[in-house]
Design a protein around this motif. Structure first.
Motif, mmCIF file in Angstrom:
data_model
loop_
_atom_site.group_PDB
_atom_site.id
_atom_site.type_symbol
_atom_site.label_atom_id
_atom_site.label_comp_id
_atom_site.label_asym_id
_atom_site.label_seq_id
_atom_site.Cartn_x
_atom_site.Cartn_y
_atom_site.Cartn_z
ATOM 1 N N LEU A 4 0.923 -1.134 -0.066
ATOM 2 C CA LEU A 4 -0.117 -0.054 -0.042
ATOM 3 C C LEU A 4 0.709 1.292 0.123
ATOM 4 C CD1 LEU A 4 -2.657 -1.163 2.284
ATOM 5 C CD2 LEU A 4 -3.202 -0.696 -0.045
ATOM 6 N N LEU A 5 1.944 1.394 0.712
ATOM 7 C CA LEU A 5 2.821 2.359 0.747
ATOM 8 C C LEU A 5 3.416 2.555 -0.465
ATOM 9 C CD1 LEU A 5 4.341 2.055 4.528
ATOM 10 C CD2 LEU A 5 2.922 3.751 3.527
ATOM 11 N N THR A 6 3.791 1.422 -1.244
ATOM 12 C CA THR A 6 4.492 1.648 -2.330
ATOM 13 C C THR A 6 3.673 2.222 -3.679
ATOM 14 O OG1 THR A 6 5.994 -0.275 -2.109
ATOM 15 C CG2 THR A 6 5.462 0.272 -4.268
ATOM 16 N N LEU A 7 2.485 1.715 -3.443
ATOM 17 C CA LEU A 7 1.241 2.462 -4.478
ATOM 18 C C LEU A 7 1.201 3.912 -4.179
ATOM 19 C CD1 LEU A 7 -1.392 -0.380 -4.331
ATOM 20 C CD2 LEU A 7 0.294 0.152 -6.382
ATOM 21 N N ALA A 8 1.273 4.296 -2.981
ATOM 22 C CA ALA A 8 0.981 5.542 -2.529
ATOM 23 C C ALA A 8 2.263 6.435 -2.950
ATOM 24 C CB ALA A 8 0.518 5.629 -1.264
ATOM 25 N N TYR A 9 3.388 5.823 -2.665
ATOM 26 C CA TYR A 9 4.602 6.668 -2.923
ATOM 27 C C TYR A 9 4.794 6.689 -4.396
ATOM 28 C CZ TYR A 9 9.743 7.122 -2.860
ATOM 29 O OH TYR A 9 11.101 7.340 -2.967
ATOM 30 N N THR A 10 4.597 5.900 -5.305
ATOM 31 C CA THR A 10 4.688 6.064 -6.712
ATOM 32 C C THR A 10 3.505 6.308 -7.413
ATOM 33 O OG1 THR A 10 4.103 3.658 -7.056
ATOM 34 C CG2 THR A 10 6.467 4.204 -6.689
ATOM 35 N N PRO A 14 8.505 7.852 -16.089
ATOM 36 C CA PRO A 14 8.532 8.484 -14.550
ATOM 37 C C PRO A 14 9.818 9.188 -14.703
ATOM 38 C CG PRO A 14 9.732 6.014 -14.671
ATOM 39 C CD PRO A 14 8.699 6.423 -15.936
ATOM 40 N N HIS A 15 9.758 10.652 -14.131
ATOM 41 C CA HIS A 15 10.835 11.566 -13.672
ATOM 42 C C HIS A 15 11.154 12.206 -14.966
ATOM 43 C CE1 HIS A 15 14.635 13.653 -12.289
ATOM 44 N NE2 HIS A 15 13.878 13.409 -10.963
ATOM 45 N N ASP A 16 11.786 11.837 -16.074
ATOM 46 C CA ASP A 16 12.221 12.743 -17.045
ATOM 47 C C ASP A 16 12.388 11.770 -18.228
ATOM 48 O OD1 ASP A 16 15.005 11.306 -17.416
ATOM 49 O OD2 ASP A 16 15.251 12.122 -15.300
ATOM 50 N N ALA A 30 9.074 -2.310 -12.839
ATOM 51 C CA ALA A 30 10.269 -2.620 -11.696
ATOM 52 C C ALA A 30 10.308 -1.487 -10.632
ATOM 53 C CB ALA A 30 11.575 -2.681 -12.356
ATOM 54 N N LEU A 31 9.783 -0.152 -11.274
ATOM 55 C CA LEU A 31 10.131 0.895 -10.462
ATOM 56 C C LEU A 31 9.127 0.968 -9.501
ATOM 57 C CD1 LEU A 31 11.528 3.658 -9.776
ATOM 58 C CD2 LEU A 31 10.097 4.583 -11.398
ATOM 59 N N SER A 32 7.731 0.404 -9.922
ATOM 60 C CA SER A 32 6.364 0.753 -9.226
ATOM 61 C C SER A 32 6.378 -0.206 -8.115
ATOM 62 C CB SER A 32 5.148 0.444 -10.212
ATOM 63 O OG SER A 32 5.318 -0.770 -10.683
ATOM 64 N N HIS A 33 7.204 -1.465 -8.419
ATOM 65 C CA HIS A 33 7.434 -2.337 -7.209
ATOM 66 C C HIS A 33 8.462 -2.280 -6.378
ATOM 67 C CE1 HIS A 33 3.902 -3.967 -9.635
ATOM 68 N NE2 HIS A 33 3.464 -4.640 -8.866
ATOM 69 N N GLU A 34 9.528 -1.583 -6.865
ATOM 70 C CA GLU A 34 10.709 -1.533 -6.169
ATOM 71 C C GLU A 34 10.868 -1.215 -4.533
ATOM 72 O OE1 GLU A 34 12.793 1.003 -5.019
ATOM 73 O OE2 GLU A 34 14.499 -0.538 -4.553
#
Length: 739
Positions: A15-21, A33-35, A90-94
């Motif tokens: 849940l925190l990962t989903l909210a973070y990303t 993501p990002h750039d 990978a980034l969304s689950h890292e």
């Protein structure tokens, strides 16, 4: 580990990962993501590994930087991320995977899930990760704590299962990020010295060695491929000066990522790769762990040990004073009766000695000696965290961009194979983070009852606030810009970092080899090619279309004045295929031109060299070492280099090797020959960019720029640089060849 706490922790991490990303989870298919730089490169690398068999010649010879070979080796291969569908996934689950890995390590050390949960947060949501969002391979550090946890368990019970898990985790970490192959291996070497040497029986050491050797076998073709391509084919390496630019600044501990919700205002330094602010909560937990361990607590000690400790303390004070003087006063010396006893020109040497004195003082503390004898995990992770941070400072540690330490340990590591190919030592900081997460758990484990629950709750809140992003940027994916039909190669113009990265994004949808490239290294022919395109030199388009039709796609925003479009439209036989408000595409017919002759003939003996400027360095041009050079300086003044042969003879070519000085070709060169040194004939007059391009394509390590001469009765050859440019004119090696 029991199932229920693990499932609860996993659900919380998810849940925190989903909210973070957020909003990346709902924009995976149409967002970046990002750039639009490194994320596109990493996505392209992952795509290419689905198009070619990994480790095959076809795989190494990826279709970028055409016609260069081995271009996949210019960056990370990311094979360890292949089990994950794509870099964006990978980034969304890292964070989830990193949190679970750190949780496993902390539980192994404490056997408590509450403090292990805090360790997972400390590792997965560290502020440093916000600065590394474009680099999925740097974020993919979840195997590191798994490897450490498995080794701890193997050390406890000696079961080969844990040795195997540790070795596999090490292998997967090495395959996921090339930096961590070296950095994690360094941390593991310290771990073995602390926990294994002198404690493990020979059979346990032998079992671990065998398992590790087997695990390392898949890395052999990977390392061999990089060695063959980067060193043998291209001669690439990172010098001390370049690597030093990418070490973290000491003040980086107070430099937070700009995307941080709470700390985005904290920027004591702005040096690149120095956003290593650990977070206030982790610093408090670390200090708390040190305080509870009581290293400075009074304890009965031998008089000799106290005396040694006082000596180290005195040395530390004196050396700090010596360090401060050149900062405040400048260079100084101590003389007695006209005799110089010692001098201090810069502060880095005394500070390095002061650091060693501080280590000596700590090593003599009774509690420290007791912790060493007992192989305390807390003491190990404290020492390892400091050493990993110290290595993250690079070969020339600096404070606010001023060099402060002499002969730093990272410089020692650069003497080992492979370390001199790593550009960013600051990424050692990820090893520090895993140590800090273990320290946080071990410190919290000292609390009991209600105090523990309160401490865990406060730590959880503090860690999330420290590492939470203000905004997680997800950019719209670029629009697709297809190549003209039937072209052999593609070129995106104008050549910029942005266009080069976008050319990689286009390739999965339009699999045509591209002259553009975006990676850790650039192909040696790229500088000359880019300069000729910038100058609208049509000869480069003829060279690029020599073996088939060339497709060109021009970005209109980057070509605001339309000059690049006019340049391309001036090519004979060009057809504009598509015209859109944001871009247009063109098809250039095959030119069919033949490349100039390559080097031929045997080298002729030279009698003398005369150079202006830098006559004393003229011999470097014939010393057989491409890493040395004669230089005429920056091309803002005329420079001459004259060769006298042993006797008048037929001269077929003059060959100038650029070697690693690939941008230092002459902007405008005159080549003259003479039989007697007084009467001269001009053989060549013009720029050397096209010759440098062909030389770098053919021989990317040596880059021998060839100039035909074809004259008899030649004894003197004079080269004069008369152009203007921003680079030096350099000669790494020079030859005059005959028949």
């Amino acid at each position: 580990m029991t199932r229920r706490p693990v499932l609860l922790a996993t659900a919380a991490y998810l849940l925190l990962t989903l909210a973070y990303t957020w909003p990346l989870p709902v924009r995976l298919l149409h967002g970046v993501p990002h750039d639009l730089g490194d994320p596109l490169l990493n996505a392209w690398i992952m795509w290419w590994s689905t198009q070619a068999v990994p480790l095959s010649a076809h795989w190494w010879n990826a279709p970028i930087f055409h016609p260069a070979a081995g271009t996949l080796a210019f960056s990370e291969h990311l094979l360890g991320l292949a089990p994950i569908a794509a870099p964006l996934i990978a980034l969304s689950h890292e964070p989830l995977l990193s949190a679970l890995g750190a949780h496993f390590l902390a539980y192994t050390l404490t056997r408590r899930h509450d403090v292990a949960f805090v360790a997972g947060l400390a590792y997965a949501f560290a502020p440093y990760r916000l600065a590394q969002i474009p680099h999925v391979q740097v974020l993919a550090s979840y195997w590191t704590p798994v490897c450490l946890a498995a080794l701890h368990r193997y050390g406890d019970d000696g079961r080969w299962k844990w040795a195997s898990i540790g070795a596999i985790a090490w292998l997967m970490q090495a395959l996921s990020c090339g930096y961590y192959f070296f950095f994690l291996s360094t941390l593991l070497a310290l771990w073995l010295v602390w926990f294994a040497v002198g404690r493990w029986p020979a059979r346990r050491v032998l079992t671990l060695t065998i398992v590790w050797i087997v695990a390392a076998l898949p890395l052999v073709p990977v390392l061999r491929g990089y060695q063959t391509i980067l060193r043998d084919t291209y001669g690439f390496s990172r010098g001390l000066e370049e690597v030093g630019l990418y070490g973290a600044d000491l003040a980086g501990l107070l430099h937070a990522p700009g995307d941080s919700l709470l700390w985005r205002w904290l920027h004591v330094t702005t040096r690149g790769e120095s956003e290593i602010f650990p977070g206030l909560t982790v610093m408090i937990l670390t200090l708390l762990a040190i305080w509870m361990a009581g290293p400075f607590a009074e304890r009965q000690d031998a008089p000799r040990a106290r005396t040694v400790r006082r000596i180290f303390a005195g040395l530390f004070v004196v050396l700090v004073g010596i360090w401060i003087i050149p900062i405040v006063h400048g260079p100084w010396r101590l003389t007695v009766a006209g005799v110089r006893l010692f001098s201090v020109a810069r502060p880095d040497k005394p500070l390095m000695l002061a650091v060693l004195a501080a280590f000596g003082y700590l090593a003599t503390l009774p509690r420290m000696r007791s912790a060493v004898r007992g192989r305390s995990p807390l003491t190990f992770y404290l020492i390892a965290a400091f050493l990993m941070w110290f290595l993250a400072l690079g070969p020339d540690p600096s404070l606010l961009n001023m060099r402060v330490l002499y002969q730093a340990p990272y410089g020692w590591l650069m003497r080992l194979p492979g370390f001199d190919g790593l550009r960013v030592p600051a990424r050692f900081w990820m090893m520090t983070i895993v140590c800090l997460s273990a320290i946080a758990a071990l410190g919290l484990d000292q609390f009991r009852g209600r105090a523990r629950r309160t401490a865990v709750s406060l730590a959880t809140l503090g860690l999330l606030l420290d590492g939470w992003p203000g905004v997680f940027n997800v950019l719209p994916r670029p629009d697709l810009r297809p190549s003209p039909p039937g072209v052999a190669v593609r070129l995106n113009l104008p050549i910029t970092d942005d266009e080069d990265a976008l050319s990689l994004y286009q390739q999965p949808f339009d699999p045509v080899p591209v002259y553009n490239g975006f990676s850790g290294y650039a192909a040696p022919h790229y500088p000359a090619m880019r300069e000729m395109l910038k100058l609208h030199d049509a000869r480069i388009l003829q060279a690029m279309s020599a073996n088939g039709p060339l497709g060109i796609v021009i970005d209109h925003d980057a070509d605001a004045d339309g000059t690049m479009r006019q340049f391309v439209l001036g090519f004979p036989g060009v057809v504009r295929e598509q015209a859109h408000p944001a871009w247009s595409s063109y098809r250039l017919p095959a030119s069919g031109i033949a490349p100039p002759a390559d080097e031929a003939g045997r080298p002729l003996a030279m009698k003398a060299l005369t150079a202006f400027p830098s006559q004393p360095h003229a011999a470097r041009a014939v010393d057989g070492n491409r890493t040395t050079r004669w230089s005429g300086g920056v091309q803002t003044q005329q420079a001459d280099f004259t060769i006298e042969l042993e006797q008048p003879t037929y001269v077929g070519q003059v060959v100038i090797e650029l070697g690693p000085f690939l941008t230092d070709y002459a902007q405008r060169l005159r080549i003259e020959i003479s039989a007697d040194g007084s009467s001269w004939e001009t053989i060549f007059l013009g720029d050397t960019r096209l010759q440098a391009y062909y030389a770098a394509v053919r021989h990317p390590k040596e880059i021998p720029v060839v100039f035909p001469i074809g004259r008899d009765n030649v004894r003197f050859v004079r080269l004069q640089q008369t152009g203007w440019g921003t680079h030096d004119w350099s000669i790494a090696e020079i030859r005059v060849t005959g028949r």
